[in-house]
Design a protein around this motif. Structure first.
Motif, PDB file in Angstrom:
ATOM      1  N   ILE A  90     -28.738 -63.891 -67.345  1.00 32.84           N
ATOM      2  CA  ILE A  90     -28.635 -62.556 -66.759  1.00 32.84           C
ATOM      3  C   ILE A  90     -27.826 -62.610 -65.473  1.00 32.84           C
ATOM      4  O   ILE A  90     -26.973 -61.759 -65.213  1.00 32.84           O
ATOM      5  N   TYR A  91     -28.108 -63.617 -64.648  1.00 29.08           N
ATOM      6  CA  TYR A  91     -27.337 -63.778 -63.412  1.00 29.08           C
ATOM      7  C   TYR A  91     -25.847 -63.921 -63.721  1.00 29.08           C
ATOM      8  O   TYR A  91     -24.998 -63.331 -63.045  1.00 29.08           O
ATOM      9  N   PHE A  92     -25.530 -64.699 -64.745  1.00 31.14           N
ATOM     10  CA  PHE A  92     -24.132 -64.914 -65.126  1.00 31.14           C
ATOM     11  C   PHE A  92     -23.493 -63.598 -65.559  1.00 31.14           C
ATOM     12  O   PHE A  92     -22.366 -63.281 -65.154  1.00 31.14           O
ATOM     13  N   LYS A  93     -24.209 -62.844 -66.376  1.00 37.03           N
ATOM     14  CA  LYS A  93     -23.673 -61.568 -66.859  1.00 37.03           C
ATOM     15  C   LYS A  93     -23.419 -60.621 -65.703  1.00 37.03           C
ATOM     16  O   LYS A  93     -22.367 -59.955 -65.625  1.00 37.03           O
ATOM     17  N   GLU A  94     -24.349 -60.537 -64.780  1.00 41.16           N
ATOM     18  CA  GLU A  94     -24.219 -59.628 -63.646  1.00 41.16           C
ATOM     19  C   GLU A  94     -23.109 -60.090 -62.697  1.00 41.16           C
ATOM     20  O   GLU A  94     -22.375 -59.275 -62.136  1.00 41.16           O
ATOM     21  N   ALA A  95     -22.983 -61.401 -62.512  1.00 40.15           N
ATOM     22  CA  ALA A  95     -21.919 -61.924 -61.652  1.00 40.15           C
ATOM     23  C   ALA A  95     -20.556 -61.650 -62.271  1.00 40.15           C
ATOM     24  O   ALA A  95     -19.600 -61.278 -61.570  1.00 40.15           O
ATOM     25  N   PHE A  96     -20.448 -61.825 -63.577  1.00 34.75           N
ATOM     26  CA  PHE A  96     -19.179 -61.617 -64.276  1.00 34.75           C
ATOM     27  C   PHE A  96     -18.791 -60.144 -64.298  1.00 34.75           C
ATOM     28  O   PHE A  96     -17.623 -59.794 -64.092  1.00 34.75           O
ATOM     29  N   CYS A  97     -19.776 -59.267 -64.526  1.00 37.24           N
ATOM     30  CA  CYS A  97     -19.478 -57.841 -64.668  1.00 37.24           C
ATOM     31  C   CYS A  97     -19.343 -57.118 -63.329  1.00 37.24           C
ATOM     32  O   CYS A  97     -18.521 -56.197 -63.199  1.00 37.24           O
TER      33      CYS A  97
END
Length: 219
Positions: free
Chosen positions: A138-145
């Motif tokens: 989730i952290y990765f998705k939020e950082a990427f988006c």
């Protein structure tokens, strides 16, 4: 109410066509953020108890229900999060399920509080660590988006702390500092999601439609 109706009636231009945001879409985002908030608050409170009050019997017994709340909140978020890659979404959910199953087995078999079992037996991280791998997703998705600073910090911090404890190369004081940073940044992340506009969390619905159509064609 008028603003909500106008938002739902607004037509957005997506990569594969136009789309609108429905009430159900908005509700899904709200549930996603609520799950994150429950997880963040539970984690922050548990971390505070450990860092400030120590491993007293009362604290150790309180950590298990807080961990349950954390897992439930994270599970809800993983059900409602919008991720374009369906396979990645499913993998994160499977990771969560594996971590929960491992936690249940440990809690039932161990003759001591779950937190104490994990701390004294780092190898157990190989099981419950799947939950935190899902959270890191989730952290990765939020950082990427959304290019959020707190998620950029949390992405490497979480595996560093867990693997550091598993291998034993991190000093206890360093682990305490990393745990405190994790708790603070996780809470900041959840709070910032509360005030974020809803449409960006929904994403480009035309992409989801396109991907669904492609799966149907292949089937």
């Amino acid at each position: 109410m008028t603003q909500l109706q106008e938002s739902e009636q607004r037509v957005y231009q997506g990569q594969f066509g136009d789309f609108t945001i429905t009430k159900d879409d908005r509700t899904g985002v709200i549930i996603y953020r609520a799950g994150l908030m429950v997880a963040a608050l539970s984690f922050a409170l548990a971390s505070w108890l450990v860092l400030w009050l120590g491993n007293t019997p009362t604290v150790l017994n309180a950590l298990t229900p807080l961990y349950v709340c954390f897992c439930l909140g994270l599970g809800v978020s993983l059900l409602t999060i919008h991720i374009y890659l369906g396979l990645l979404h499913r993998v994160l959910q499977i990771f969560w399920a594996i971590g929960v199953a491992a936690s249940v087995v440990l809690a039932v078999q161990a003759g001591e509080p779950l937190a104490l079992t994990v701390y004294n037996h780092p190898v157990t991280i190989l099981g419950i660590g799947f939950i935190f791998a899902a959270l890191t997703g989730i952290y990765f998705k939020e950082a990427f988006c959304f290019n959020r600073l707190e998620t950029k910090v949390l992405m490497p911090l979480v595996p560093l702390l867990l693997l550091g404890h598993l291998s034993g190369f991190l000093p206890v004081q360093t682990e305490r500092v990393l745990l405190g940073v994790w708790a603070i940044f996780f809470l900041v992340f959840a709070l910032r999601k509360v005030v974020q506009e809803i449409p960006p969390d929904i994403g480009d619905k035309s992409v989801f439609v396109y991907l669904k159509e492609q799966r149907s064609v292949r089937a």
